[in-house]
Write an enzyme that holds these catalytic residues in place. Structure first.
Site, PDB file in Angstrom:
ATOM      1  N   LYS A   1      -6.887  -0.559   8.794  1.00  0.00           N
ATOM      2  CA  LYS A   1      -6.506  -0.257   7.419  1.00  0.00           C
ATOM      3  C   LYS A   1      -6.703  -1.480   6.530  1.00  0.00           C
ATOM      4  O   LYS A   1      -6.194  -2.563   6.830  1.00  0.00           O
ATOM      5  CB  LYS A   1      -5.028   0.174   7.394  1.00  0.00           C
ATOM      6  CG  LYS A   1      -4.454   0.393   6.001  1.00  0.00           C
ATOM      7  CD  LYS A   1      -4.951   1.677   5.370  1.00  0.00           C
ATOM      8  CE  LYS A   1      -4.521   1.806   3.923  1.00  0.00           C
ATOM      9  NZ  LYS A   1      -3.639   2.901   3.636  1.00  0.00           N
TER      10      LYS A   1
ATOM     11  N   ALA B   1       7.432   2.684  -4.223  1.00  0.00           N
ATOM     12  CA  ALA B   1       6.441   3.752  -4.330  1.00  0.00           C
ATOM     13  C   ALA B   1       6.444   4.572  -3.046  1.00  0.00           C
ATOM     14  O   ALA B   1       6.481   4.005  -1.955  1.00  0.00           O
ATOM     15  CB  ALA B   1       5.060   3.146  -4.546  1.00  0.00           C
TER      16      ALA B   1
ATOM     17  N   ASP C   1       0.200  11.089   3.259  1.00  0.00           N
ATOM     18  CA  ASP C   1       0.804   9.862   2.729  1.00  0.00           C
ATOM     19  C   ASP C   1       2.308  10.024   2.571  1.00  0.00           C
ATOM     20  O   ASP C   1       2.918   9.424   1.682  1.00  0.00           O
ATOM     21  CB  ASP C   1       0.164   9.445   1.392  1.00  0.00           C
ATOM     22  CG  ASP C   1       0.414   7.968   1.091  1.00  0.00           C
ATOM     23  OD1 ASP C   1       0.864   7.248   1.988  1.00  0.00           O
ATOM     24  OD2 ASP C   1       0.160   7.555  -0.055  1.00  0.00           O
TER      25      ASP C   1
ATOM     26  N   HIS D   1       3.119   7.600   6.983  1.00  0.00           N
ATOM     27  CA  HIS D   1       4.021   6.459   7.186  1.00  0.00           C
ATOM     28  C   HIS D   1       5.210   6.925   8.013  1.00  0.00           C
ATOM     29  O   HIS D   1       5.979   7.774   7.549  1.00  0.00           O
ATOM     30  CB  HIS D   1       4.513   5.909   5.843  1.00  0.00           C
ATOM     31  CG  HIS D   1       3.398   5.367   5.003  1.00  0.00           C
ATOM     32  ND1 HIS D   1       2.995   4.052   5.047  1.00  0.00           N
ATOM     33  CD2 HIS D   1       2.561   5.979   4.129  1.00  0.00           C
ATOM     34  CE1 HIS D   1       1.974   3.874   4.225  1.00  0.00           C
ATOM     35  NE2 HIS D   1       1.685   5.032   3.654  1.00  0.00           N
ATOM     36  N   LEU D   2       5.331   6.374   9.218  1.00  0.00           N
ATOM     37  CA  LEU D   2       6.433   6.794  10.097  1.00  0.00           C
ATOM     38  C   LEU D   2       7.570   5.783  10.123  1.00  0.00           C
ATOM     39  O   LEU D   2       8.628   6.082  10.673  1.00  0.00           O
ATOM     40  CB  LEU D   2       5.927   7.031  11.518  1.00  0.00           C
ATOM     41  CG  LEU D   2       5.196   8.352  11.758  1.00  0.00           C
ATOM     42  CD1 LEU D   2       4.645   8.410  13.185  1.00  0.00           C
ATOM     43  CD2 LEU D   2       6.104   9.554  11.495  1.00  0.00           C
TER      44      LEU D   2
ATOM     45  N   HIS E   1      -6.136   8.682   0.271  1.00  0.00           N
ATOM     46  CA  HIS E   1      -5.386   9.282  -0.836  1.00  0.00           C
ATOM     47  C   HIS E   1      -6.074   9.130  -2.197  1.00  0.00           C
ATOM     48  O   HIS E   1      -5.562   8.472  -3.102  1.00  0.00           O
ATOM     49  CB  HIS E   1      -3.946   8.760  -0.908  1.00  0.00           C
ATOM     50  CG  HIS E   1      -3.780   7.273  -0.695  1.00  0.00           C
ATOM     51  ND1 HIS E   1      -4.488   6.337  -1.395  1.00  0.00           N
ATOM     52  CD2 HIS E   1      -2.972   6.577   0.131  1.00  0.00           C
ATOM     53  CE1 HIS E   1      -4.114   5.131  -0.995  1.00  0.00           C
ATOM     54  NE2 HIS E   1      -3.203   5.258  -0.062  1.00  0.00           N
TER      55      HIS E   1
ATOM     56  N   HIS F   1      -7.252   1.495   1.253  1.00  0.00           N
ATOM     57  CA  HIS F   1      -6.408   1.724   0.070  1.00  0.00           C
ATOM     58  C   HIS F   1      -7.230   1.250  -1.121  1.00  0.00           C
ATOM     59  O   HIS F   1      -7.375   0.051  -1.355  1.00  0.00           O
ATOM     60  CB  HIS F   1      -5.085   0.955   0.173  1.00  0.00           C
ATOM     61  CG  HIS F   1      -4.177   1.233  -0.994  1.00  0.00           C
ATOM     62  ND1 HIS F   1      -3.004   1.952  -0.878  1.00  0.00           N
ATOM     63  CD2 HIS F   1      -4.296   0.931  -2.307  1.00  0.00           C
ATOM     64  CE1 HIS F   1      -2.437   2.064  -2.078  1.00  0.00           C
ATOM     65  NE2 HIS F   1      -3.199   1.446  -2.967  1.00  0.00           N
TER      66      HIS F   1
ATOM     67  N   HIS G   1      -3.066  10.516   7.361  1.00  0.00           N
ATOM     68  CA  HIS G   1      -2.479   9.336   6.684  1.00  0.00           C
ATOM     69  C   HIS G   1      -0.974   9.557   6.590  1.00  0.00           C
ATOM     70  O   HIS G   1      -0.505  10.369   5.792  1.00  0.00           O
ATOM     71  CB  HIS G   1      -3.067   9.161   5.274  1.00  0.00           C
ATOM     72  CG  HIS G   1      -2.548   7.957   4.559  1.00  0.00           C
ATOM     73  ND1 HIS G   1      -3.375   7.029   3.976  1.00  0.00           N
ATOM     74  CD2 HIS G   1      -1.294   7.516   4.332  1.00  0.00           C
ATOM     75  CE1 HIS G   1      -2.646   6.076   3.419  1.00  0.00           C
ATOM     76  NE2 HIS G   1      -1.361   6.362   3.618  1.00  0.00           N
TER      77      HIS G   1
HETATM   78  O1  DOR Z   1       3.260   5.342  -2.456  1.00  0.00           O
HETATM   79  C1  DOR Z   1       2.968   4.674  -1.480  1.00  0.00           C
HETATM   80  N1  DOR Z   1       3.875   4.380  -0.525  1.00  0.00           N
HETATM   81  N2  DOR Z   1       1.720   4.214  -1.363  1.00  0.00           N
HETATM   82  C2  DOR Z   1       1.358   3.377  -0.402  1.00  0.00           C
HETATM   83  O2  DOR Z   1       0.217   2.988  -0.363  1.00  0.00           O
HETATM   84  C3  DOR Z   1       2.370   2.853   0.552  1.00  0.00           C
HETATM   85  C4  DOR Z   1       3.478   3.778   0.694  1.00  0.00           C
HETATM   86  C5  DOR Z   1       4.669   3.206   1.408  1.00  0.00           C
HETATM   87  O3  DOR Z   1       4.496   2.573   2.465  1.00  0.00           O
HETATM   88  O4  DOR Z   1       5.801   3.382   0.941  1.00  0.00           O
HETATM   89 ZN    ZN Z   2       0.044   5.401   2.420  1.00  0.00          ZN
END
Ligand code: DOR
Ligand code: ZN
Length: 349
Positions: free
Chosen positions: A99, A263, A247, A15-16, A174, A136, A13
């Protein structure tokens, strides 16, 4: 034990992002990880197989020379997603999973699902072809306290969904609660759960006690200590249903350090060092490989990596930079708040 050689890990998991951010953050992952499940919550999101193919090409272009890294793509499920497109992407090997973001649950989730019955045909097709759904797991009902949103999601959405399509292969993404751990344990081979590095290290005090610390704020938000302990027990147990999903979610500092901050915790650069520390504390270094290199591929029905990495424990704490500095500004790296003595060394085949 002072050194530990294990199979090269994967991140289930991640985020790029895209553009300059993608170029800046990708090397932190591709240095250590062979594969990653790449989240589709770009703006606009990755919704079709064509989008995923184009995004995968951009990622591959950004992989530094000499790094061996395979992005595993996901599609962002919307109420307009077509089952045929999902199946075609899966069969062509372009898309690994879909997702599910409940609309409004987190960063860039506005296009997510409001009414789960609308996506039932897509989910049934996925069950038929054995394609995993990454979930999620938080309700967005404003009446539900943010610290309860995961537990309520399990009750209101996940359990009914799995009852209606028992063959659907689901990853609880997560997880952050003891309820999440217990539910994952109650499932058979069709249910897995990822756990982040930071949720093994921080509880909600890190965000709120002694001042607000936005760099520990992510979603799902870190919970009470009892939940962190349940996550530690699950991650270090060797149980096949639990595997690493960092994450890692970078945001420029000004977007976190403001009145309505984003977040996300950017933990990719030091995640393996932090995990070795956690597993050593739990007397479970012999189970680190299961959590980061074996259980994930087994769930996704992929072979584990053949390459190896070596982690070494050193006397002096490892010095990590505080942030990754981009032209657009800094991105703070996760600070585990205690010294870390584990370092990732040369890779050997
Ligand atoms: O904390 C988070 N950041 N939770 C998520 O589900 C998305 C992620 C984000 O893309 O920044
Ligand atoms: Zn995430």
């Amino acid at each position: 034990m002072k050194t530990l050689t294990i199979r090269r890990p994967d991140d289930w998991h991640l985020h790029l992002r895209d553009g300059a951010m993608l170029e800046a953050v990708l090397p932190a992952t591709s240095t250590h990880f062979a594969r990653a499940i790449v989240m589709p919550n770009l703006v606009p999101p990755v919704v079709t197989t064509a989008d995923a193919r184009a995004y995968r090409d951009r990622i591959l272009k950004a992989v530094p020379r000499g790094h061996d890294f395979t992005p595993l793509m996901t599609l962002y499920l919307t109420e307009a997603t077509r089952a045929d497109d999902v199946e075609a992407g899966f069969r062509d090997g372009v898309v690994t999973a879909v997702k599910l973001y409940p609309a409004g649950a987190t960063t860039n989730s506005q296009s997510g699902v409001r009414d789960i019955t609308k996506v039932q045909p897509v989910l049934e097709r996925m069950a038929a072809i054995g394609m995993p759904l990454c979930v999620h797991g938080e309700v967005t009902d404003p009446a539900i306290d943010i610290f309860d949103r995961e537990a309520v999601f399990i009750e209101r959405v996940l359990e009914p969904l799995r009852r209606s399509i028992p063959e659907l292969r689901v990853v609880m993404e997560h997880i952050t609660t003891k309820e999440g751990v217990a539910y994952a344990r109650s499932g058979g081979g069709n249910l897995g759960a990822t756990i982040t590095t930071h949720h093994l290290i921080i509880n909600r005090n890190a965000i709120l006690a002694g001042g607000i610390r936005p760099h520990y704020y992510c979603l799902p938000v870190a919970k009470r200590e009892v939940h962190r302990l349940a996550l530690r027990e699950a991650a270090t147990s060797g149980d096949k249903r639990f595997f690493l999903g960092t994450d890692s979610a970078p945001h420029l500092d000004p977007l976190k350090e403001c009145a309505c901050g984003c977040a996300g915790v950017f933990c990719a650069p030091n995640t393996l060092s932090c995990l070795a520390h956690v597993f050593e504390e739990e007397n479970a270094l012999d189970r680190l490989e299961a959590f980061i290199s074996l259980n994930g591929p087994a769930f996704y029905r992929l072979p584990p990596n053949e390459a190896r990495i070596t982690l070494k424990r050193q006397e002096e704490p490892v010095a990590y930079p505080k942030s990754l500095v981009m032209r657009a500004g800094p991105v703070t790296i996760f600070d585990p708040m205690h010294p870390i003595h584990w370092n990732v060394c040369e890779e050997a085949i």
